[in-house]
Design an enzyme around this catalytic site. Structure first.
Site, PDB file in Angstrom:
ATOM      1  CB  CYS A  70      38.934  39.252  37.162  1.00  0.00           C
ATOM      2  SG  CYS A  70      38.304  37.683  37.806  1.00  0.00           S
ATOM      3  CB  CYS A 182      44.115  34.566  40.847  1.00  0.00           C
ATOM      4  SG  CYS A 182      42.809  35.446  41.750  1.00  0.00           S
TER       5      CYS A 182
END
Length: 268
Positions: A70, A182
């Site tokens: 992440c 992302c």
């Protein structure tokens, strides 16, 4: 021993997919903190607390490495995690460097798409400044893609409408590369490819991250047990109360595998 991957939700499965391609005989524990998704629109201290609490529960003496799959969580908590744990701790960062290098001789711009929190963090701005080409790098927060990914909606009218809303007014002839900053965004490679002009190179950091994982666990390999020898072993866990979320994780990983097989392996 197992490699632990953690994300706010489904996005890190795109990194897990790459790990399964490159390190097929490892054991994996994938944790989705879906009880707190999304991270990218929350206060940084909230995200830090979520990550540190989750890792404390997940990492044991049987953990070979920890991969924070992440970008947002990496920017907030990676320094703390490396201080707290002696195992290899690998994080994500937007693949800005390869995007800029591809544009170096063309004068084209790079668009970095990520969550609002990741784009605000010092870690991202330090990365951009180190490249010495800030005038050719633009940033675009796109939190809506996280919501769409968590709903397993990776293409279709809602996705295309969101892309039009957020990046539809850019002059794409000025750009050469677009960075998926992302891990949730990698689910939308096919949707982006439909939306953007064909000359735009889509880049994410998944393969580079897994290569770094390989480097750091080299020499730590043990003889695979019979289950691992037959293929990868993946355990799924999540923080939310919805018992169907594990099935959603498996569905998302399978969708991404099939989508990448149809399209061919991505760059970076």
């Amino acid at each position: 021993m197992s490699i632990v991957l953690i994300d706010s939700g489904l996005g890190g499965l795109t990194v897990l997919h790459e790990a399964l391609q490159e390190l097929p005989h490892e054991r994996y524990l994938f944790f989705a903190d879906n009880g707190n998704v999304p991270y990218g629109t929350k206060p940084k201290e909230t995200v830090r607390s979520c990550i540190l609490s989750a890792v404390q529960e997940l990492v044991t003496e049987e953990t070979k490495a920890l991969l924070i799959a992440c970008n947002t969580a990496t920017s907030i908590a990676i320094a703390d995690l490396r201080r707290l744990y002696s195992i290899p701790v690998i994080g994500m960062e937007p693949a800005v460097k390869p995007a800029v290098e591809l544009n170096r001789n063309t004068g084209k711009r790079s668009l970095v798409m990520a969550t609002p929190l990741a784009l605000k963090e010092t870690k991202y701005h330090d990365l951009v400044n180190r490249l010495g080409d800030t005038e050719h790098i633009d940033s675009q927060p796109m939190p809506g893609l996280v919501t769409l990914a968590e709903e397993l909606e990776f293409d279709g009218p809602r996705v295309q409408a969101y892309l039009q809303e957020t990046i539809g007014d850019r002059d794409w002839q000025e750009y050469g590369t677009a960075v998926l900053g992302c891990t949730h965004f990698s689910f939308f490679r096919t949707a982006f490819a439909k939306f953007l002009p064909p000359h735009i190179e889509l880049i994410d950091g998944n393969r580079g991250t897994v290569r770094r994982l390989q480097e750091l666990i080299r020499g730590r390999e043990e003889a695979p047990d019979s289950a691992a020898a037959a293929g990868p072993v993946v355990e799924f866990r999540h923080s939310g109360s919805d018992p169907a979320y594990r099935e959603r994780m498996e569905q998302a990983l399978d969708w991404y595998r099939r989508d990448r097989e149809r399209a061919g392996r991505p760059r970076a």
